[in-house]
Design a protein around this motif. Structure first.
Motif, PDB file in Angstrom:
ATOM      1  N   ALA A 216      78.866  34.270  -2.021  1.00 21.42           N
ATOM      2  CA  ALA A 216      78.499  34.578  -0.645  1.00 21.42           C
ATOM      3  C   ALA A 216      77.162  33.913  -0.345  1.00 21.42           C
ATOM      4  O   ALA A 216      76.252  33.934  -1.181  1.00 21.42           O
ATOM      5  N   LEU A 217      77.036  33.319   0.831  1.00 27.31           N
ATOM      6  CA  LEU A 217      75.835  32.580   1.206  1.00 27.31           C
ATOM      7  C   LEU A 217      75.133  33.266   2.364  1.00 27.31           C
ATOM      8  O   LEU A 217      75.784  33.873   3.228  1.00 27.31           O
ATOM      9  N   THR A 218      73.816  33.139   2.384  1.00 27.61           N
ATOM     10  CA  THR A 218      73.049  33.700   3.489  1.00 27.61           C
ATOM     11  C   THR A 218      73.304  32.896   4.763  1.00 27.61           C
ATOM     12  O   THR A 218      73.517  31.690   4.720  1.00 27.61           O
ATOM     13  N   ASP A 219      73.281  33.601   5.891  1.00 26.93           N
ATOM     14  CA  ASP A 219      73.476  32.913   7.165  1.00 26.93           C
ATOM     15  C   ASP A 219      72.156  32.302   7.630  1.00 26.93           C
ATOM     16  O   ASP A 219      71.132  32.402   6.958  1.00 26.93           O
ATOM     17  N   ALA A 220      72.200  31.648   8.788  1.00 25.87           N
ATOM     18  CA  ALA A 220      71.011  30.942   9.285  1.00 25.87           C
ATOM     19  C   ALA A 220      69.845  31.886   9.519  1.00 25.87           C
ATOM     20  O   ALA A 220      68.685  31.508   9.351  1.00 25.87           O
ATOM     21  N   SER A 221      70.139  33.136   9.887  1.00 29.33           N
ATOM     22  CA  SER A 221      69.062  34.091  10.147  1.00 29.33           C
ATOM     23  C   SER A 221      68.482  34.687   8.880  1.00 29.33           C
ATOM     24  O   SER A 221      67.417  35.297   8.911  1.00 29.33           O
ATOM     25  N   GLY A 222      69.188  34.531   7.758  1.00 23.18           N
ATOM     26  CA  GLY A 222      68.715  35.090   6.498  1.00 23.18           C
ATOM     27  C   GLY A 222      68.845  36.585   6.409  1.00 23.18           C
ATOM     28  O   GLY A 222      68.206  37.226   5.561  1.00 23.18           O
ATOM     29  N   THR A 223      69.715  37.193   7.239  1.00 23.82           N
ATOM     30  CA  THR A 223      69.852  38.650   7.256  1.00 23.82           C
ATOM     31  C   THR A 223      71.199  39.133   6.744  1.00 23.82           C
ATOM     32  O   THR A 223      71.424  40.335   6.641  1.00 23.82           O
ATOM     33  N   ALA A 224      72.103  38.216   6.429  1.00 24.55           N
ATOM     34  CA  ALA A 224      73.440  38.631   5.994  1.00 24.55           C
ATOM     35  C   ALA A 224      74.025  37.589   5.057  1.00 24.55           C
ATOM     36  O   ALA A 224      73.593  36.431   5.019  1.00 24.55           O
ATOM     37  N   LEU A 225      75.018  38.038   4.291  1.00 28.51           N
ATOM     38  CA  LEU A 225      75.767  37.157   3.400  1.00 28.51           C
ATOM     39  C   LEU A 225      77.167  36.963   3.966  1.00 28.51           C
ATOM     40  O   LEU A 225      77.761  37.898   4.527  1.00 28.51           O
ATOM     41  N   THR A 226      77.697  35.766   3.795  1.00 30.82           N
ATOM     42  CA  THR A 226      79.072  35.466   4.202  1.00 30.82           C
ATOM     43  C   THR A 226      79.845  34.995   2.992  1.00 30.82           C
ATOM     44  O   THR A 226      79.443  34.043   2.310  1.00 30.82           O
ATOM     45  N   LEU A 227      80.957  35.665   2.705  1.00 26.54           N
ATOM     46  CA  LEU A 227      81.785  35.320   1.549  1.00 26.54           C
ATOM     47  C   LEU A 227      82.498  34.001   1.816  1.00 26.54           C
ATOM     48  O   LEU A 227      83.166  33.840   2.832  1.00 26.54           O
ATOM     49  N   VAL A 228      82.348  33.031   0.892  1.00 28.94           N
ATOM     50  CA  VAL A 228      82.971  31.719   1.090  1.00 28.94           C
ATOM     51  C   VAL A 228      84.089  31.471   0.089  1.00 28.94           C
ATOM     52  O   VAL A 228      84.784  30.477   0.195  1.00 28.94           O
TER      53      VAL A 228
END
Length: 574
Positions: A216-228
Motif C-alpha cells: 500500500a502506498l501513501t497518497d499525495a496528501s500523505g494522510t492515507a494508504l492505497t492498496l496497489v
C-alpha cells in the motif's frame, strides 16, 4: 555435564533418542561376549535421563524402552571422574548398595569406562554388569578399555559428521540467502515503473516462502494508504486506509518492521486488526517503507502457516522492504523528472491553426520509459487564405537537451516559413544553414509540406524531407499511398547538401498523414513489416473522423512498451 551444543549435536545425530542403534548394540554384544557378563550397556547421559543406544541383557521394560530417569551414580561418577570405575561388589559398598542398579536391575558388579566427545568431555559410558560379585581381571579391563575407545571413535565420527552437516547447511543457507539478496537487488534495480515494482514484489515474496504480499502506498496528501496489490488472500480488504486508522497507525507509527508468528500473536499485540485477521492465520510481517524520514507506503507479508522469524528470516524480509523502498523512491524521481520534461516539451507545441479548407488533427505520445523525453515535434503555419505549411520533425536524443534543441530548431523553421514564400526544399536548406551558423548544431530529421488550394477544391502538395519518413495519403475512396520521393540527408550534417521538392495532388476527402519514426520503428519487427502494418491500419481507419485518426493510429500500432516518442499530424481536405 555435557554442553548444550553437544546435547544438540547428540540429538541431531540420533544418539539422544531412546532407540536401539546398530553400531552401539554391536559394542554391547562384544562386551557381553568377551567379558562373559549377562548385561552390557552403552549409555548416553542426558541432563534429565539416560538412554541406551547399545544394550544387552537389560530387564524389561528398560531393554525395550532404552531409557530411564532413575539416577545412576555409577555412570555419573564414571563421567565426572573421566576415567574408569571398577566395583567388584556393589552390595558391599554402603554408598552403592541402594542404587537402582542393585535394587531395580539386580546387579552386583560393575566395570565402566567413559566415552568422550570431540572436546574430550565425557558424555556416556561403556560398562559391563554382573549379577554376582566379580573380581575384574586385567584382560577384562583391557578389553573393556579398547571397546570404550572404539565406541568413543564411533561417537566422535557421528558427531563430526553431524557437525559437518551443520556447517554445510549454514553454508547452503548463506549461499541461498546471498543469491536471494542478489536476486532482490537485480529485480528492484531494474524496476522503472510501479507495475515493475509490483511484479518484483510478487516474485521476491514467493522466493522467501510467503503466500501473499500486499503493498500500500501513501497518497499525495500523505494522510492515507492505497492498496496497489490485491491478488491472493485478501480480496476483501479495503482499498484505502487512513493513516489514523488504529491498525494502520499501529504498524506505521514506529516505522520499524514488526514480525508475528501467527494471527493469534497479531491479535494479542494489535487487537485493532480483528476485522481482518483471525487466530488461524499464519506468520505475518509488516514493513514500513520509509525514505529520508518520509513514509512511502507499507509492505505486508503473509505465510501459509505459523512462521518463526529467526534472524535470517528477519534480515531477508528487511532486505525486501529496503529494495521496495529504494525502487519506489527512484521511480518517483523518474516520474517527476519525466512529467517536468514532458510538460516543457508539450508547452513548446502550439495549438494547430484553423484552416478553412483543411481538417487538422494531431497527437503526441511520450515514451513509456520514465527516463526518456524525445525531440519529436509538429507545427502548422497559415500563410494566407489559400496556402498553409505543415511541419514535423525529430531531433536526435532523448533528454532535456534534445527537447531544448527541438524548441529552437522548430522556432527557426516556423520563422522561416512565416517570413519567406519559399518551397519546402529551400526552407530546409536555410534551416540547416542557420542551424550551423547560429551554433545550435542540432541533428535530426524534418519534413516540410506546403498545401496550396487549387481551383477544383483540392490541394497541390509540395514536400521535402531531411531524412524523415515519407508522407502517406489516405485517398477518399480508402486507398492508402506512400508518396514517392527519396528523403534527403538529415539536418546537422552538411548544410550545403542539395535538397529536392516532391509534388502530389490531394483531392477533396483525401487525408495527408505525417508522422515520426516512433510510430513504426520496432526492436523486434522489421521496418518493412511495420510499414505494411501502418498501411493496413490506415485502411481500417480511413472512414474515421480526422480528429480521432492520430490517436486511434497510435493506439493501434504502439501496442507494447513505447521506447520512443511519437508525433502524428493529419490534414484532410474538406
Amino acid at each position: 555435564m555435557i554442553s548444550p551444543s553437544t546435547a544438540d549435536l547428540l540429538e541431531e545425530a540420533g544418539l539422544a533418542r531412546p532407540v536401539a542403534d546398530e553400531s552401539f548394540d554391536r559394542f554391547a554384544r562384544l562386551v557381553q561376549r568377551h567379558l562373559g557378563v549377562p548385561t552390557a550397556l552403552v549409555t548416553i547421559v542426558l541432563p534429565d535421563s539416560q538412554v541406551y543406544p547399545g544394550a544387552r541383557g537389560l530387564p524389561e521394560p528398560y531393554q525395550a524402552t532404552r531409557r530411564t530417569t532413575l539416577a545412576d551414580p555409577l555412570c555419573g561418577e564414571t563421567i565426572s571422574r573421566g576415567r574408569r570405575l571398577v566395583v567388584s561388589d556393589l552390595r558391599a559398598d554402603p554408598r552403592l548398595s541402594r542404587t537402582a542398579t542393585v535394587t531395580e536391575l539386580g546387579m552386583a558388579a560393575y566395570a565402566g569406562y567413559p566415552i568422550f566427545d570431540r572436546h574430550g568431555t565425557a558424555v556416556g559410558t561403556v560398562c559391563a554388569l554382573d549379577q554376582q560379585p566379580r573380581s575384574w581381571s586385567a584382560s577384562d579391563l583391557a578389553t573393556l578399555a579398547d571397546l570404550a575407545a572404539a565406541c568413543t571413535a564411533e561417537l566422535r565420527l557421528r558427531l563430526e559428521r553431524r557437525r559437518a552437516h551443520r556447517i554445510q547447511q549454514v553454508a547452503v543457507n548463506a549461499t541461498r540467502r546471498t543469491r536471494l539478496l542478489l536476486d532482490l537487488t537485480e529485480r528492484f534495480a531494474g524496476a522503472t515503473t510501479l507495475e515493475e515494482i509490483i511484479e518484483a514484489v510478487r516474485a521476491s515474496a514467493s522466493g522467501i516462502g510467503t503466500m501473499w504480499a500486499g503493498m500500500a502506498l501513501t497518497d499525495a496528501s500523505g494522510t492515507a494508504l492505497t492498496l496497489v496489490e490485491r491478488e491472493g488472500t485478501y480480496p476483501h480488504l479495503a482499498r484505502h486506509w487512513p493513516l489514523v486508522q488504529p491498525a494502520v497507525a499501529a504498524v506505521t507509527r514506529a516505522r520499524r518492521p514488526t514480525f508475528f508468528r501467527d494471527g493469534a500473536a497479531v491479535l494479542r499485540k494489535l487487537p485493532a486488526f480483528a476485522p481482518w485477521v483471525d487466530e488461524s492465520m499464519g506468520g505475518m510481517a509488516f514493513l514500513p517503507l520509509v525514505s529520508h524520514d518520509r513514509l512511502l507506503g507499507l509492505l505486508a507479508l503473509l505465510w501459509r502457516g505459523p512462521h518463526d522469524h529467526d534472524d535470517e528470516s528477519r534480515r531477508t524480509a528487511v532486505a525486501l522492504g529496503t529494495g521496495v523502498t529504494q525502487a519506489l523512491a527512484r521511480v518517483r524521481v523518474l516520474d517527476e523528472r519525466h512529467r517536468v520534461a514532458a510538460t516543457l516539451q508539450a508547452a513548446m507545441l502550439t495549438d494547430l491553426p484553423s484552416v478553412p479548407y483543411l481538417d487538422l488533427a494531431t497527437t503526441y505520445a511520450t515514451a513509456t520509459r520514465t527516463d526518456q523525453v524525445g525531440g519529436d515535434w509538429y507545427d502548422a503555419v497559415v500563410r494566407d487564405a489559400r496556402s498553409s505549411v505543415l511541419m514535423i520533425g525529430d531531433v536526435t536524443g532523448h533528454d532535456m537537451q534534445a527537447a531544448a534543441r527541438m524548441g529552437q530548431l522548430r522556432s527557426m523553421l516556423r520563422t522561416l516559413v512565416w517570413r519567406q514564400d519559399a518551397p519546402p526544399a529551400r526552407l530546409l536548406r536555410e534551416l540547416d544553414q542557420a542551424n550551423r551558423g547560429l551554433g545550435l548544431a542540432a541533428s535530426g530529421t524534418a519534413l516540410v509540406a506546403r498545401l496550396d488550394r487549387s481551383d477544383d477544391g483540392g490541394c497541390r502538395l509540395r514536400w521535402a524531407s531531411a531524412g524523415h519518413p515519407r508522407p502517406v495519403v489516405i485517398r477518399a475512396d480508402g486507398r492508402v499511398e506512400e508518396l514517392p520521393g527519396r528523403p534527403d540527408l538529415i539536418l546537422g550534417v552538411d548544410p550545403t547538401t542539395a535538397r529536392r521538392d516532391h509534388a502530389a495532388a490531394l483531392r477533396p476527402g483525401d487525408t495527408l498523414l505525417l508522422y515520426t519514426d516512433g510510430l513504426v520503428e520496432s526492436r523486434t519487427v522489421s521496418y518493412a513489416t511495420r510499414l505494411t502494418e501502418l498501411r493496413e491500419a490506415l485502411a481500417d481507419l480511413a472512414g474515421c473522423p480526422t480528429a480521432d485518426l492520430p490517436r486511434l493510429l497510435v493506439d493501434r500500432l504502439v501496442r507494447t512498451e513505447q521506447h520512443d516518442d511519437v508525433a502524428v499530424l493529419a490534414a484532410r481536405v474538406r
